[in-house]
Enzyme design. Structure first.
Site, PDB file in Angstrom:
ATOM      1  N   GLY A  77       1.765   5.424   2.524  1.00  0.00           N
ATOM      2  CA  GLY A  77       1.771   4.076   3.082  1.00  0.00           C
ATOM      3  C   GLY A  77       3.112   3.373   3.102  1.00  0.00           C
ATOM      4  N   HIS A 133       4.251  -3.700 -25.254  1.00  0.00           N
ATOM      5  CA  HIS A 133       4.713  -2.316 -25.312  1.00  0.00           C
ATOM      6  C   HIS A 133       5.894  -2.102 -24.359  1.00  0.00           C
ATOM      7  CE1 HIS A 133       3.919   2.104 -25.754  1.00  0.00           C
ATOM      8  NE2 HIS A 133       4.543   2.108 -24.587  1.00  0.00           N
ATOM      9  N   GLU A 134       5.720  -2.499 -23.121  1.00  0.00           N
ATOM     10  CA  GLU A 134       6.783  -2.274 -22.131  1.00  0.00           C
ATOM     11  C   GLU A 134       8.004  -3.140 -22.430  1.00  0.00           C
ATOM     12  OE1 GLU A 134       6.715   0.223 -20.165  1.00  0.00           O
ATOM     13  OE2 GLU A 134       4.627   0.690 -20.625  1.00  0.00           O
TER      14      GLU A 134
HETATM   15  P1  ADP Z   1       2.778   6.994   5.525  1.00  0.00           P
HETATM   16  O1  ADP Z   1       2.898   7.867   6.716  1.00  0.00           O
HETATM   17  O2  ADP Z   1       4.061   6.832   4.771  1.00  0.00           O
HETATM   18  O3  ADP Z   1       1.638   7.284   4.615  1.00  0.00           O
HETATM   19  P2  ADP Z   1       2.295   5.046   7.516  1.00  0.00           P
HETATM   20  O4  ADP Z   1       3.564   5.136   8.274  1.00  0.00           O
HETATM   21  O5  ADP Z   1       1.118   5.713   8.093  1.00  0.00           O
HETATM   22  O6  ADP Z   1       2.496   5.509   6.037  1.00  0.00           O
HETATM   23  O7  ADP Z   1       2.006   3.505   7.276  1.00  0.00           O
HETATM   24  C1  ADP Z   1       0.724   2.978   7.416  1.00  0.00           C
HETATM   25  C2  ADP Z   1       0.788   1.601   8.023  1.00  0.00           C
HETATM   26  O8  ADP Z   1       1.393   0.685   7.143  1.00  0.00           O
HETATM   27  C3  ADP Z   1       1.638   1.544   9.260  1.00  0.00           C
HETATM   28  O9  ADP Z   1       0.900   1.872  10.393  1.00  0.00           O
HETATM   29  C4  ADP Z   1       2.075   0.093   9.292  1.00  0.00           C
HETATM   30  O10 ADP Z   1       1.068  -0.706   9.875  1.00  0.00           O
HETATM   31  C5  ADP Z   1       2.169  -0.257   7.839  1.00  0.00           C
HETATM   32  N1  ADP Z   1       3.546  -0.174   7.366  1.00  0.00           N
HETATM   33  C6  ADP Z   1       4.008   0.672   6.423  1.00  0.00           C
HETATM   34  N2  ADP Z   1       5.317   0.462   6.181  1.00  0.00           N
HETATM   35  C7  ADP Z   1       5.702  -0.519   7.015  1.00  0.00           C
HETATM   36  C8  ADP Z   1       6.949  -1.170   7.258  1.00  0.00           C
HETATM   37  N3  ADP Z   1       8.062  -0.855   6.580  1.00  0.00           N
HETATM   38  N4  ADP Z   1       6.993  -2.143   8.189  1.00  0.00           N
HETATM   39  C9  ADP Z   1       5.882  -2.483   8.870  1.00  0.00           C
HETATM   40  N5  ADP Z   1       4.673  -1.897   8.688  1.00  0.00           N
HETATM   41  C10 ADP Z   1       4.569  -0.934   7.774  1.00  0.00           C
HETATM   42 ZN    ZN Z   2       5.525   3.529 -23.595  1.00  0.00          ZN
END
Ligand code: ADP
Ligand code: ZN
Length: 613
Positions: A210, A429-430
């Site tokens: 994500g 802890h942290e």
């Molecule tokens: P990954 O492939 O790294 O798992 P994705 O590219 O599929 O993640 O991201 C999922 C969704 O999250 C994208 O379609 C977008 O809507 C949103 N997203 C993730 N990073 C960004 C970013 N830097 N800017 C805008 N939207 C983002």
């Molecule tokens: Zn620790």
């Protein structure tokens, strides 16, 4: 009704109908009268017969009175022989007109078996196949879609409304800067080729789920305005051996045809796993697919304007062969978004949502540390959904804040939610780790402290080397061990006893102390390395150690380790008792915000300076 049974009944019905049709054709309804050949000879001798038409083995007889009859002869014998043998009167026979025709009936007699034994089974088989394909298609596995890579293609023209450019990607500044070059190459390949420059072929996008790996890859294609062929690594790994590699071939062919273009392989680790590392899996499907990818990449001409982007969140398990020059030799790391990026991502995903005046993305961003881009996109969407459910016309700040909770508690996130008491313990802890590290000599600055559970750990304190350090001193090691012990020491100071949360710290501290004595010669035992490591090649990991020292030395090693641990423990205790106020303050902030970034941590340390601010 069971669909299989239904199909079966259907097939039987078809069989019956087809069989019926054939039998009708084979036995014409108005069968003419049959006569035996003896009778025929008799009739000829009596001069009753006008004409005999021979077609194949059938004799069509026309009598003088225009009646007709049929008779059969043996295959292989001629009519003349047959009639002669039966004692026909030659003169009478001469009056009969005998025609020999190409076998009309013969056609049917050999066509019918072909139809029944050849075509009919084909039809039935084909029908079965067809229904199976239909079922397979509607199901999850597309068993019969053998070799076509199911690449989703976003063509250069086809980008259309969906066209994504760097503008749609918030943050990820460094990654974008690196990819600009790729875009430029895709746009003006000649410029680079004229310079004899080697163009990167494969670029690895590394980042957790994500963070926007797919998004960024699509943006590259969008910026360069070239087709984007996207497949997922897991799609290659199918149930039939050989399918994966055939798909790879197909994919690369399609890409070359529409060059310049981009191939995007998501989840590269699904196929690109270290070969031979799995126990029990030899030359399996994954390996063949991987080999095919390597073959295709090596076979690229310099002029082929195809660039392969691949995404993974586990670069460590990739097969080294994939990372060699000419393959995925570029690695671009995508960091999770920081506060500013989060704000920008929220803005992007709220672009076409009617927002109320009070919406403050900064506040939302501050409340969502650890959220990925996908999580934030989800927050923006949930906020809109919540608004719509209440029949409001504008999204308020309240909806955004509620949406955070919703995404946070969503099914697949944060497996481990802390209770209030647990959260406090984790915070101390942290904070203990962070403070001991800060006030010990020869340590790296603390970059981030978090009490958001990750995997097995309830929290973590992140230290990043300001510069790459290859060599460490004993002081540095003792500080490192003290830092590891800082967690449980802080728990003890604050709550009087420690929890199980520190067990991993203790294991790591003991291991480090032991290495100090045995490998680095940093104890009173002197400059000797003890123990021989055995590397198990097939696992790529050392799993056993050969003891090459005496029982007595073993005892002394234990003593030395014990001394080092005690020393480090004393260091941690002294620091934390002296900085008790700071400990309370950092822990309190952690309970509130769950994450403290470097700047804020440094502010607390400076501002507090031991006294209450
Ligand atoms: P990954 O492939 O790294 O798992 P994705 O590219 O599929 O993640 O991201 C999922 C969704 O999250 C994208 O379609 C977008 O809507 C949103 N997203 C993730 N990073 C960004 C970013 N830097 N800017 C805008 N939207 C983002
Ligand atoms: Zn620790």
């Amino acid at each position: 009704m069971n669909p299989l049974f239904k199909n079966f009944v259907f097939v039987i019905l078809i069989l019956l109908v087809v069989g019926g049709i054939f039998s009708l054709l084979y036995y014409p309804a108005s069968a003419p009268t049959e006569t035996s050949t003896t009778q025929l000879v008799g009739d000829i001798n009596q001069g009753k017969v006008k004409k005999i038409t021979v077609s194949g083995d059938t004799l069509d007889i026309v009598y003088n009175n225009d009646k007709t009859a049929v008779s059969m002869k043996e295959t292989g014998t001629s009519v003349a022989d047959l009639l002669n043998n039966l004692g026909v009167n030659k003169e009478a026979l001469q009056k009969v007109q005998i025609d020999v025709k190409a076998a009309k009936e013969d056609l049917w007699s050999w066509l019918t078996p072909i139809l029944i034994f050849g075509i009919l089974p084909l039809v039935v088989f084909g029908f079965f196949f067809w229904t199976m394909i239909r079922q397979a298609k509607s199901g999850a596995v597309q068993v019969f879609d053998f070799t076509k890579a199911k690449a989703r293609i976003f063509g250069a023209e086809g980008h259309g409304k969906e066209k994504i450019t760097f503008k749609d990607v918030a943050g990820l500044k460094e990654a974008k800067e690196e990819l600009v070059e790729i875009v430029d190459f895709l746009k003006f390949p000649k410029k680079y080729l004229a310079m004899g420059a080697k163009i990167p072929r494969g670029v690895l996008l590394v980042g957790s789920a994500g963070v926007g790996k797919t998004l960024l890859a699509r943006a590259v294609a969008g910026e360069a305005n070239v087709p984007f062929l996207s497949v997922s690594g897991s799609e290659f790994v199918e149930m039939f051996v050989g399918v994966g590699s055939a798909r790879v071939r197909d994919l690369f062919q399609t890409a070359k045809k529409s060059s310049p273009s981009i191939i995007f392989i998501d989840e590269l680790d699904a196929i690109g796993r270290h070969r031979g590392a799995g126990i029990g899996g030899g030359h399996d499907e994954r390996e063949q697919t991987l080999n095919q990818i390597l073959v295709e990449m090596d076979g690229f001409e310099k002029e082929t304007g195809v660039i392969i982007l691949a995404a993974t969140n586990r670069p460590d398990i990739l097969d080294p062969a994939l990372l060699r020059p000419g393959r995925f030799d570029r690695k671009i790391i995508l960091d999770p978004p920081d506060v500013h990026d989060r704000e920008a991502i929220l803005a992007i995903h709220s672009k076409d949502k009617p927002l109320a005046k009070d919406v403050n993305f900064k506040e939302v961003a501050e409340r969502t540390p650890g959220f990925s881009g996908a999580d934030l996109a989800n927050v923006a969407n949930e906020a809109a959904l919540l608004t719509a459910r209440q029949n409001k016309t504008q999204v308020d700040q309240k909806e955004f804040l509620d949406a955070i909770e919703k995404v946070l508690l969503g099914p697949e996130r944060r497996s481990h939610l802390l209770s209030k008491k647990e959260k406090e313990i984790a915070a101390f802890h942290e904070a203990g780790h962070a403070l001991v590290s800060t006030f010990s000599p020869n340590t790296e600055p603390v970059r981030k402290i978090s009490i958001i559970a990750r995997g097995m750990a309830a929290g973590y304190t992140l230290q990043v080397p300001s510069e790459e350090k290859k060599m460490k001193t004993k002081t540095g090691f003792i500080s490192e061990i003290a830092t590891l012990l800082g967690g449980c020491t802080a728990e003890k100071i604050k709550f009087g006893e420690m929890t199980t949360g520190a067990s991993n710290d203790l294991a790591r501290a003991s291991e480090l102390a032991r290495r100090l004595v045995k490998e680095f010669g940093m104890s009173s035992l002197g400059l000797i390395a003890f123990g021989e490591k055995n590397e198990m090649v097939f696992l790529g990991k050392e799993i056993s150690e050969q003891r090459n020292y005496s029982e007595k030395i073993a005892e002394r090693i234990d003593e030395e380790v014990d001394m080092i641990i005690k020393e480090a423990q004393k260091q941690a205790e002294q620091i934390l008792i002296k900085k008790k106020d700071l400990l309370d303050k950092v822990a309190k902030t952690l309970v509130e915000k769950e994450i403290i970034e470097r700047e804020e941590f440094e502010k607390i340390i400076k501002g507090g300076n031991g006294k209450k601010a």
